[in-house]
Design an enzyme around this catalytic site. Structure first.
Site, PDB file in Angstrom:
ATOM      1  N   ASP A 109       0.862  -1.172   0.000  1.00 55.38           N
ATOM      2  CA  ASP A 109       0.000   0.000   0.000  1.00 55.38           C
ATOM      3  C   ASP A 109       0.910   1.236   0.000  1.00 55.38           C
ATOM      4  OD1 ASP A 109      -2.277   1.714   0.495  1.00 55.38           O
ATOM      5  OD2 ASP A 109      -1.664   1.733   2.598  1.00 55.38           O
ATOM      6  N   TYR A 110       0.333   2.407  -0.215  1.00 56.70           N
ATOM      7  CA  TYR A 110       1.154   3.626  -0.247  1.00 56.70           C
ATOM      8  C   TYR A 110       0.963   4.474   1.018  1.00 56.70           C
ATOM      9  CZ  TYR A 110       3.416   7.880  -1.849  1.00 56.70           C
ATOM     10  OH  TYR A 110       4.242   8.970  -1.937  1.00 56.70           O
ATOM     11  N   ASP A 111      -0.153   5.215   1.094  1.00 59.11           N
ATOM     12  CA  ASP A 111      -0.375   6.112   2.236  1.00 59.11           C
ATOM     13  C   ASP A 111      -0.535   5.326   3.536  1.00 59.11           C
ATOM     14  OD1 ASP A 111      -0.716   8.980   1.152  1.00 59.11           O
ATOM     15  OD2 ASP A 111      -1.975   7.793  -0.187  1.00 59.11           O
ATOM     16  N   ASP A 289      -2.144  -0.663   5.716  1.00 52.41           N
ATOM     17  CA  ASP A 289      -2.468  -0.063   7.015  1.00 52.41           C
ATOM     18  C   ASP A 289      -3.947   0.147   7.296  1.00 52.41           C
ATOM     19  OD1 ASP A 289      -2.983   3.334   6.936  1.00 52.41           O
ATOM     20  OD2 ASP A 289      -2.535   2.245   5.103  1.00 52.41           O
TER      21      ASP A 289
END
Length: 338
Positions: A109-111, A289
C-alpha cells in the site's frame, strides 16, 4: 536443569507474537510465552545485530536479546535454593522465506504504509531513500514489486512511474504493469459521481478545513484538518445521506480521516487477483495499514506473509508499528536478497 524446567514432559518453549515495535536501536516483541502447558503474556527487547551468511551460504538476519520470567507463573514449584527468576538469552538466525523462493512478490500500500499521512495528500511524496529502496527491490532477479493504492493514476505516475514495478491505482480500477501504459479495469457511472460530488461540496461549504478529492472512479471527502468534534457530527450526517442514495454499484469506504465513495466491483482484493492470475508465486509479502488493505489480506493464502501497519483488528498475520519500520524492513529484505 531438566528437573528445573520439566523438559522431559515439556520439551518445547514457544513464543508467539504479532506485535513488534521499534524503540531507538532496539525492538520490543509483545506476545504469549507457551511453557509447561501454560501461556502468559510478556514482552522483551532484542536487537538486530546485522546480516551474515550461515553455513549453507544463505544470507540471514541476526537477532539477539534477553527475557526474564518467573517460573512459578507457569505452574512450576518454587525452588528456594536456586530461585525462581530465570533469565533467557537468545540468539537466532532469521532466514527469509523470500530468499528460498524462486518467484516472489511484494505488494505494498502507499499512504500510511510507505509514507505518513499529510494534511494535504499531494504533499505525501516518497523521499529519495524510499525511491532507492523500491528501485533496488524491483531490480532483484525473481522478485516482483507492486504498489496497490487508492491514489489516482496521475499522482502515482508522477512519483513512482519510472520504477520497474507494477502499480494499481484507485483501489483496483487502473493497472500499470512494469514499463507499460495504464489500462482501465472497468467502467464507472460518471453521472452519479457528479451528483455525489455536489453533496460532498455542500458538506465542504458547511465544514471548514474539509475538501473533496475527485478521482476517475470515485470521490473522497477529507476531514483531517477540521475540528474533530465537528468532523464526527458531519461523518454521521454524510453517511446517512450517502446510504440513502448509493446504488449496488457503489460503496462507502471509511478511511483515515476521510470518506470515499467508489465502485463496489473493484477493490484491493481484485487487484491481488489481477497481479497473480497469470503468474504463480512461491511466496507473497503484503503490507498495508487500513480497511481497504484487508481485502488483500483475505485474498492471500496462509503461506503468504501479511503485515498490518499499526495495532488494529486485522486479517493479517503480523503487525508492524509505522511506515518508518516498513522502510527499514524493506531495506533489510533488499540487503538479504541481493
Amino acid at each position: 536443569e531438566s528437573d528445573f524446567f520439566y523438559t522431559e514432559k515439556f520439551p518445547l518453549i514457544e513464543f508467539y507474537s504479532k506485535n513488534l515495535k521499534k524503540n531507538d536501536d532496539e525492538f520490543i516483541a509483545y506476545g504469549l510465552l507457551n511453557m509447561m502447558g501454560k501461556r502468559n503474556q510478556l514482552s522483551f527487547n532484542f536487537k538486530h545485530s546485522g546480516i551474515t551468511k550461515n553455513k549453507k551460504g544463505i544470507k540471514v538476519a541476526i537477532f539477539e536479546g534477553e527475557l526474564e520470567i518467573d517460573r512459578t507463573d507457569f505452574g512450576m514449584d518454587p525452588v528456594t535454593s536456586v530461585g525462581n527468576i530465570v533469565k533467557i538469552n537468545f540468539y537466532c538466525e532469521l532466514i527469509e522465506k523470500l530468499k528460498l523462493s524462486n518467484n516472489k512478490l511484494i505488494i505494498l500500500d502507499y499512504d500510511g504504509t510507505l509514507v505518513t499521512f499529510k494534511d494535504k495528500p499531494e504533499l505525501a511524496i516518497p523521499d529519495e531513500n524510499l525511491i532507492d529502496i523500491l528501485d533496488n527491490l524491483s531490480n532483484i532477479k525473481g522478485l516482483d514489486v507492486a504498489i496497490v493504492s487508492g491514489r489516482d493514476k496521475l499522482f502515482l505516475e508522477n512519483n513512482l512511474g519510472e520504477l520497474n514495478l507494477s502499480i494499481i491505482a484507485e483501489h483496483g480500477h487502473f493497472l500499470k504493469k512494469k514499463r507499460k501504459n495504464w489500462t482501465s479495469l472497468g467502467n464507472i457511472d460518471k453521472v452519479f459521481l457528479n451528483e455525489i460530488n455536489a453533496i460532498f461540496q455542500s458538506f465542504c461549504d458547511r465544514t471548514p478545513g474539509t475538501f473533496t478529492e475527485r478521482k476517475e472512479s470515485g470521490l473522497v471527502w477529507h476531514f483531517r484538518k477540521t475540528d474533530p468534534e465537528l468532523a464526527s457530527e458531519r461523518v454521521v450526517e454524510i453517511e446517512t445521506v450517502l446510504n440513502s442514495l448509493l446504488t449496488d454499484q457503489f460503496q462507502i469506504l471509511n478511511l483515515d480521516k476521510a470518506i470515499e465513495v467508489t465502485s463496489r466491483k473493484f477493490d484491493k482484493g481484485s487487484a491481488v487477483n489481477e497481479l497473480t492470475k497469470k503468474k504463480k508465486y512461491d511466496h507473497i509479502v503484503c503490507i498495508g495499514d487500513d480497511i481497504t488493505d484487508e481485502n488483500m489480506f483475505k485474498m492471500l493464502n496462509k503461506n503468504s506473509t501479511t503485515i498490518k501497519v499499526g495495532i488494529k483488528n486485522t486479517n493479517a498475520n503480523f503487525y508492524i508499528d509505522s511506515p518508518k519500520s516498513v522502510i527499514n524492513l524493506l531495506n533489510d529484505i533488499s540487503t538479504c536478497l541481493k
